[in-house]
Design a protein around this motif. Structure first.
Motif, PDB file in Angstrom:
ATOM      1  N   GLU A 586      96.134  68.107  74.039  1.00  0.00           N
ATOM      2  CA  GLU A 586      95.743  67.402  75.602  1.00  0.00           C
ATOM      3  C   GLU A 586      93.700  67.169  75.748  1.00  0.00           C
ATOM      4  N   THR A 587      93.438  67.804  74.587  1.00  0.00           N
ATOM      5  CA  THR A 587      91.766  67.670  74.432  1.00  0.00           C
ATOM      6  C   THR A 587      91.573  68.011  73.149  1.00  0.00           C
ATOM      7  N   LEU A 588      90.367  67.222  71.822  1.00  0.00           N
ATOM      8  CA  LEU A 588      89.725  66.690  70.963  1.00  0.00           C
ATOM      9  C   LEU A 588      89.210  67.857  70.387  1.00  0.00           C
ATOM     10  N   GLN A 589      88.590  67.781  69.662  1.00  0.00           N
ATOM     11  CA  GLN A 589      87.521  68.226  69.379  1.00  0.00           C
ATOM     12  C   GLN A 589      87.108  68.230  67.845  1.00  0.00           C
ATOM     13  N   PRO A 590      85.821  67.484  67.290  1.00  0.00           N
ATOM     14  CA  PRO A 590      84.930  66.381  66.839  1.00  0.00           C
ATOM     15  C   PRO A 590      85.976  66.522  65.205  1.00  0.00           C
ATOM     16  N   PHE A 591      86.510  68.145  64.798  1.00  0.00           N
ATOM     17  CA  PHE A 591      86.709  67.359  63.907  1.00  0.00           C
ATOM     18  C   PHE A 591      88.292  68.459  64.309  1.00  0.00           C
ATOM     19  N   GLN A 592      89.408  68.403  63.296  1.00  0.00           N
ATOM     20  CA  GLN A 592      90.296  68.896  63.644  1.00  0.00           C
ATOM     21  C   GLN A 592      91.754  68.397  62.735  1.00  0.00           C
ATOM     22  N   THR A 593      92.848  68.964  62.940  1.00  0.00           N
ATOM     23  CA  THR A 593      94.426  68.389  62.060  1.00  0.00           C
ATOM     24  C   THR A 593      95.308  68.122  63.346  1.00  0.00           C
ATOM     25  N   LEU A 594      95.595  66.847  63.576  1.00  0.00           N
ATOM     26  CA  LEU A 594      96.766  66.832  64.280  1.00  0.00           C
ATOM     27  C   LEU A 594      97.598  66.387  63.803  1.00  0.00           C
ATOM     28  N   THR A 595      98.778  66.730  64.375  1.00  0.00           N
ATOM     29  CA  THR A 595     100.623  66.369  64.014  1.00  0.00           C
ATOM     30  C   THR A 595     100.895  65.346  64.783  1.00  0.00           C
ATOM     31  N   LEU A 596     101.511  64.413  64.960  1.00  0.00           N
ATOM     32  CA  LEU A 596     102.168  63.041  65.198  1.00  0.00           C
ATOM     33  C   LEU A 596     103.608  63.119  65.563  1.00  0.00           C
ATOM     34  N   ALA A 597     104.427  62.679  66.515  1.00  0.00           N
ATOM     35  CA  ALA A 597     105.360  62.445  66.262  1.00  0.00           C
ATOM     36  C   ALA A 597     105.271  61.184  65.960  1.00  0.00           C
ATOM     37  N   PRO A 598     106.799  60.649  65.193  1.00  0.00           N
ATOM     38  CA  PRO A 598     107.340  59.380  64.359  1.00  0.00           C
ATOM     39  C   PRO A 598     107.322  58.594  65.696  1.00  0.00           C
ATOM     40  N   ILE A 599     106.495  57.269  64.895  1.00  0.00           N
ATOM     41  CA  ILE A 599     106.442  56.545  65.221  1.00  0.00           C
ATOM     42  C   ILE A 599     106.547  56.187  66.338  1.00  0.00           C
ATOM     43  N   SER A 600     105.148  56.497  67.139  1.00  0.00           N
ATOM     44  CA  SER A 600     104.315  56.811  67.937  1.00  0.00           C
ATOM     45  C   SER A 600     102.978  56.821  68.552  1.00  0.00           C
ATOM     46  N   PHE A 601     102.219  56.473  69.322  1.00  0.00           N
ATOM     47  CA  PHE A 601     100.917  56.633  69.408  1.00  0.00           C
ATOM     48  C   PHE A 601     100.384  57.014  70.427  1.00  0.00           C
ATOM     49  N   ALA A 602      99.239  57.747  70.706  1.00  0.00           N
ATOM     50  CA  ALA A 602      98.403  58.277  71.446  1.00  0.00           C
ATOM     51  C   ALA A 602      97.014  57.988  71.817  1.00  0.00           C
ATOM     52  N   LEU A 603      96.620  57.583  72.992  1.00  0.00           N
ATOM     53  CA  LEU A 603      95.129  57.637  73.019  1.00  0.00           C
ATOM     54  C   LEU A 603      94.558  58.471  74.007  1.00  0.00           C
ATOM     55  N   TYR A 604      93.199  58.522  73.200  1.00  0.00           N
ATOM     56  CA  TYR A 604      92.250  59.712  74.116  1.00  0.00           C
ATOM     57  C   TYR A 604      91.260  58.827  74.526  1.00  0.00           C
ATOM     58  N   GLU A 605      90.896  59.748  75.849  1.00  0.00           N
ATOM     59  CA  GLU A 605      89.301  58.636  76.170  1.00  0.00           C
ATOM     60  C   GLU A 605      88.029  59.870  76.252  1.00  0.00           C
ATOM     61  N   ALA A 606      86.793  59.430  76.135  1.00  0.00           N
ATOM     62  CA  ALA A 606      85.249  60.151  76.384  1.00  0.00           C
ATOM     63  C   ALA A 606      84.403  59.219  76.675  1.00  0.00           C
TER      64      ALA A 606
END
Length: 606
Positions: A586-606
């Motif tokens: 739900e939140t992101l760190q400045p440096f992070q490893t992410l795994t996305l679901a197949p055929i998807s997109f995600a949007l974060y705001e700050a």
């Protein structure tokens, strides 16, 4: 210059003007109970004119040429009996309700492309009006109509028009178009009209009996080109520029979309497009609201939209086919025809950052270098899409994206287009995953012409790499199958997709970082191996970061972001969007490893 056509002078008195520079005699023939034949006089070189009394709206008329040919008016405003029938005097009076209409700013355009004949069961302007409320709820701000100039028969895409000033009779004629535009303005929706200034249709084309409208000096895909730079071209240019102003002024149209301007040839010192843009700008000043001219172009030439002061044509925006092709190939894996020039994340990455993918490098499908750089051109001057009438209708089976990609792919396509820094265009029904095909269709009456069109389409499909038997473009069933299933949007996944589109449009229109169409506030990168694209967009107060995964398996990548309180606000994998479930934090760190679901997109705001 003189304006051709019919205008009222007083009670039951009208003035008729026609351009026919090569004729010795022209007469006006009034087709009433007391038929009249009125000789016309030359008022300027090439222009003939006469005034007639006892004329009322609904009066039919034709022109007699050199005492032998009888033809409808090239500037006819209504052809109630079709392309071969007489022209009709139109009542231009209309009770408009848009006195306070100020228009929609170009950068706020969210365009919805409609074919009048297939958008409703009735196939008329009036039948569209009840659907405007739903489009307004979706967030649409501009309704783009495919061409409505009179064509032969009652079924056609509209690009076979032969009376540029006449509103198609089977759609509801000029009064029907006015009612639709007026209703759109009541809903806060601007109207864009598709116009064709690169050729004339093949059936009922009598303009060349009056004047040299066409030239054999150039040839485009659809036959002889319009004569914009040869002998007598002043009259041709005037005819079509006046036509553009006619739509904008008489019908309160907000913007024009010029069809395939690569087929508009002009080697004169002042290009037709530059003159057109200049005249529209003058009309805008006179009307007190901004009118726009946009164009379809496959030239990848920024001259189209650059200001006239620096040698451009000064059009307001243009379609960006490269964006569509780059997105389509990533979604579908197709590589036939011009799609062979695309297919990598770096292509879409470049289009998202600059606009054109091909900016001077070699294009394999064209077998030559193509385009120039669009990196310096404003983002709001590019119109992008995942589907449009050409990219669907020029396929063998007229198949839309729902026949080519999964539900997850539809959401990914929507997010890529609607959260881009460009002007988005949706093709009717796209917002709920319309599954009805959209074919190319005609209703010409000449059997030889019908056979020729059918053969040409078969050859076109083969050249494009499609395999299978081509449909019959003249069959009524072909047209009927192209009708949208409007009620589908309220059911199952269709309803979820509609809500998803609505949510994306609301985000685009309200979030400061998404609303700001500025390439200088945009960073784009990609991971080709994982088929990932990353975007970072900023405004003075807010910023967004989003990730696009075009991989059909989970994709993993390291992500580096500016220190901030990054919060997830949208994820297509979430269950609420009928996704498979998200594994993103739900939140992101400045440096992070992410795994996305197949055929998807995600949007974060700050």
């Amino acid at each position: 210059m003189v304006s051709a056509g019919v205008r009222v002078l007083g009670k039951e008195t009208y003035q008729f003007t026609v351009w026919a520079p090569l004729l010795d005699r022209v007469a006006l023939k009034i087709l009433s109970s007391e038929e009249q034949l009125l000789p016309m006089k030359q008022i300027e070189p090439g222009y003939w004119q006469v005034s007639a009394t006892n004329i009322t709206p609904g009066t039919r008329y034709i022109y007699q040429l050199d005492g032998r040919l009888e033809r409808p008016d090239p500037a006819s405003q209504f052809q109630p009996e079709g392309v071969r029938g007489a022209s009709e005097v139109v009542d231009r009076a209309f009770a408009w309700h848009d006195r306070d209409w100020a228009g929609v700013a170009l950068e706020d355009f969210i365009i919805y492309e409609v074919h009048v004949g297939t958008f409703t069961p009735e196939g008329t302007f009036d039948a569209i009006i009840p659907r405007l409320v739903r489009l307004q709820e979706l967030g649409i701000t501009a309704l783009e109509l495919m061409p409505v100039a009179q064509f032969s028969g009652d079924r056609n895409w509209g690009y076979d028009g032969v009376y540029p000033y006449a509103v198609q009779n089977s759609y509801g004629g000029p009064q029907g178009l006015k009612r639709l535009v007026d209703a759109c303005h009541q809903q806060g929706i601007a109207v864009v009209l598709d116009v064709v200034y690169n050729h004339l249709g093949p059936e009922g084309n009598y303009l060349t009996d009056f004047a040299p409208y066409l030239t054999s000096k150039y040839s485009c895909l659809w036959g002889e080109a319009l004569n914009f730079d040869g002998a007598y071209s002043d009259g041709v240019r005037n005819f079509f520029i006046e036509n553009a102003l006619y739509w904008l002024e008489t019908f309160h149209i907000d913007a024009l979309r010029l069809d395939a301007i690569q087929g508009i040839y002009d080697l004169g010192a002042k290009h037709f497009l530059a003159e057109l843009a200049e005249r529209v700008e003058i009309l805008s000043q006179q009307m007190g609201r901004k009118l726009y001219v946009t164009a379809e172009s496959d030239l990848n030439d920024t001259r189209v939209i650059r200001p006239r002061a620096v040698g451009g044509y000064g059009l307001d925006a243009q379609w960006c086919d490269d964006f569509h092709h780059a997105l389509h190939t990533l979604l579908t894996g197709e590589s036939q025809d011009y799609y062979q020039d695309f297919g990598h994340c770096k292509d879409l990455e470049k289009s998202l950052r600059e606009g054109f993918v091909y900016s001077g490098q070699y294009a394999p499908a064209r077998k030559r270098s193509h385009g120039n750089s669009s990196i310096a051109e404003p983002a709001h001057q590019f119109i992008v899409c995942a589907q449009n009438h050409d990219q669907v209708g020029n396929r063998l089976f007229g198949d839309r994206l729902p026949q080519l990609v999964s539900f997850e792919g539809l959401k990914l396509a929507a997010g890529t287009v609607l959260l881009s820094p460009y002007l988005p265009l949706l093709f009717m029904g796209e917002e709920y995953g319309e599954k009805s095909p959209f074919f190319y269709f005609i209703s010409h009456s000449d059997p030889n012409l019908v056979r020729a069109v059918k053969t040409a389409k078969e050859d076109e499909f083969k050249a494009a790499g499609f395999a299978g038997d081509a449909y019959d473009p003249a069959a009524v069933e072909t047209f009927a199958k192209s009708k949208v299933d409007w009620d589908a949007q309220y059911e199952g996944k269709h309803a979820v997709l509609w809500q998803f589109y609505q949510h994306l449009i609301r985000l685009r229109r309200t979030h400061p970082a998404l609303k700001k169409l500025d390439k200088t506030c945009l960073q784009v990168s990609s991971n080709e191996a994982e088929k990932l694209i990353f975007l970072h967009r900023t405004s003075a107060a807010r910023q967004v970061f989003y990730l696009l995964n075009f991989n059909d398996r989970p994709a993993t990548s390291d992500v580096a972001l500016p220190p901030a309180a990054w919060q997830k606000i949208l994820d297509t994998a979430d269950l609420c969007w009928n996704g498979p479930g998200s594994s993103l934090p739900e939140t992101l760190q400045p440096f992070q490893t992410l795994t996305l679901a197949p055929i998807s997109f995600a949007l974060y705001e700050a």
